[in-house]
Motif scaffolding. Sequence first.
Motif, short mmCIF file in Angstrom:
data_model
loop_
_atom_site.label_atom_id
_atom_site.label_comp_id
_atom_site.label_asym_id
_atom_site.label_seq_id
_atom_site.Cartn_x
_atom_site.Cartn_y
_atom_site.Cartn_z
N MET A 1 -0.04 7.27 -14.71
CA MET A 1 -0.77 6.70 -13.59
C MET A 1 0.09 5.68 -12.84
O MET A 1 0.02 5.57 -11.61
CB MET A 1 -2.06 6.05 -14.08
CG MET A 1 -3.12 7.04 -14.54
SD MET A 1 -3.55 8.25 -13.26
CE MET A 1 -4.16 7.18 -11.98
N MET A 2 0.90 4.92 -13.58
CA MET A 2 1.76 3.92 -12.95
C MET A 2 2.76 4.60 -12.01
O MET A 2 2.99 4.14 -10.88
CB MET A 2 2.50 3.12 -14.02
CG MET A 2 3.36 1.99 -13.46
SD MET A 2 4.16 1.04 -14.76
CE MET A 2 5.37 2.23 -15.34
N ARG B 1 2.50 7.78 -10.78
CA ARG B 1 1.79 8.52 -9.73
C ARG B 1 1.25 7.59 -8.64
O ARG B 1 1.26 7.94 -7.45
CB ARG B 1 0.64 9.33 -10.34
CG ARG B 1 1.08 10.62 -11.00
CD ARG B 1 -0.12 11.48 -11.33
NE ARG B 1 0.24 12.73 -11.95
CZ ARG B 1 0.58 13.83 -11.28
NH1 ARG B 1 0.64 13.80 -9.96
NH2 ARG B 1 0.88 14.95 -11.91
N ASN B 2 0.76 6.42 -9.02
CA ASN B 2 0.23 5.49 -8.03
C ASN B 2 1.29 5.05 -7.03
O ASN B 2 0.98 4.71 -5.89
CB ASN B 2 -0.37 4.26 -8.72
CG ASN B 2 -1.70 4.56 -9.39
OD1 ASN B 2 -2.36 5.53 -9.06
ND2 ASN B 2 -2.08 3.74 -10.35
N ALA B 3 2.55 5.04 -7.49
CA ALA B 3 3.63 4.61 -6.60
C ALA B 3 4.21 5.76 -5.79
O ALA B 3 4.77 5.55 -4.71
CB ALA B 3 4.74 3.96 -7.43
N THR C 1 0.84 -1.19 0.00
CA THR C 1 0.00 0.00 0.00
C THR C 1 0.87 1.24 0.00
O THR C 1 2.00 1.24 0.50
CB THR C 1 -0.89 0.02 1.24
OG1 THR C 1 -0.07 -0.08 2.41
CG2 THR C 1 -1.87 -1.14 1.22
N ILE C 2 0.34 2.31 -0.59
CA ILE C 2 1.07 3.56 -0.64
C ILE C 2 1.13 4.14 0.77
O ILE C 2 0.13 4.21 1.47
CB ILE C 2 0.38 4.55 -1.59
CG1 ILE C 2 0.38 3.97 -3.01
CG2 ILE C 2 1.08 5.89 -1.59
CD1 ILE C 2 -0.39 4.82 -3.99
N ASN D 1 2.56 9.17 -5.45
CA ASN D 1 1.67 10.33 -5.38
C ASN D 1 1.80 11.08 -4.06
O ASN D 1 1.87 12.31 -4.03
CB ASN D 1 0.22 9.88 -5.59
CG ASN D 1 -0.68 11.05 -5.92
OD1 ASN D 1 -0.30 11.94 -6.67
ND2 ASN D 1 -1.87 11.06 -5.36
N ARG E 1 -1.32 6.11 -19.14
CA ARG E 1 -1.16 4.91 -18.33
C ARG E 1 0.19 4.90 -17.63
O ARG E 1 0.31 4.48 -16.47
CB ARG E 1 -1.30 3.66 -19.22
CG ARG E 1 -1.36 2.36 -18.44
CD ARG E 1 -1.59 1.20 -19.37
NE ARG E 1 -1.60 -0.06 -18.64
CZ ARG E 1 -1.65 -1.26 -19.22
NH1 ARG E 1 -1.72 -1.35 -20.54
NH2 ARG E 1 -1.65 -2.36 -18.50
#
Length: 376
Positions: free
Chosen positions: A322-323, A325-327, A51-52, A329, A319
């Motif tokens: 997003m990859m 940023r999801n890691a 989880t972030i 952000n 995409r």
Amino acid sequence: MEVEEKKPVTTNTDSSGEESHFKKLGEIISKYLEFDSGSTSKDIRATSAPTIAKLPILQVLKPIPWILCALFAFSFLWDFQGFGAEIFGLSLQFEGIIRIISVSGMIGFLTNWIAITMLFRPVKKRPLLGQGLVPAHKDRIAYRLSHAVSEDLINPELIKQKIRESKAISHYRLQAIDHIEQITEREDFRKDLKTWLLEYIDSMVQNPEFRKKVSDHILLEIEDALQNRALEKAALKTYSFLSGQTLHQFINNLLERLPVTAERNIGYIEEYLDEFPEKIHRNSDKIDEVITLLLYKLINQLNVQNLVEENLQKYDEQRLEMMIRNATNEQLKTIQYLGAVLGTIGGFVIWEPIISLIGLSIIFGAVYLIDWWLYQ
């Protein structure tokens, strides 16, 4: 006896029937091959994505840009006009300090926000604004990332090492043998297997092309074997003459009786199934060696770098964004808001350099010492 040389005959007429038989065999195997999911090794289970990290400081930093905007607007109404003080012989003028620190803080926030935004925006190249760093260098990022993955993370040598260390091959071989033993001991499995085997033999023998192909092949083998044996050849011709049928007819008749012979002797498969697990146990080292060799060959043929690079290049710009940023952000947002804090600190330095630098040195020194003490 002369045998006319025949060209090999390819059996195509009953291919659909053969497919249906093997489909049925697949159904029988699938019916009994039900591995227990709970027996999977813990070392090779797929792990869930981490989880972030939620940074507590982010909740504290979020209001700062809004506070700075409010202070900037308030400075037009009142900004310490005419206020001053003297500390340790230094004369301090407070007039304009609110605007200085608010503007500096907003500049710090905006510069970090622009810098982070420029990593991903604009997605498409624009005439004046250009293109974001990540979309502009997508191919280069894909190449560098794939190179790093193939060289340092999942290169063939590392995969081989992990296979050896985990002993996964022997682990799954033992698991498979235990499962095979359980299956082969079941009466319903043996009954289904024998039924399938008899049906398959019967369907093959009923095919005229199959019988012709097999009998032609046997005749050619006999002819080659008796090439320099005149006595055996003569005996064979005599037998054909006395029996009133050609050797080809004799072989064909034997093939037609094959289902009856198979049904009469199908019990031998019980002995084979009883001995099958033990035979695997006796040859376990060879089995492990062969499987390991096959895996090594497969790994050596697998170009990890090209595989990763090709898949990353298929990602569109959004995409890929997003990859990333999801890691990251939470960290990127923290950097933005820290820009506001550092800008505000810079505003104090602009207002009164000497006192501000002394105060900042004391504060940062105390923070460093406390962090060092907690770390120890």
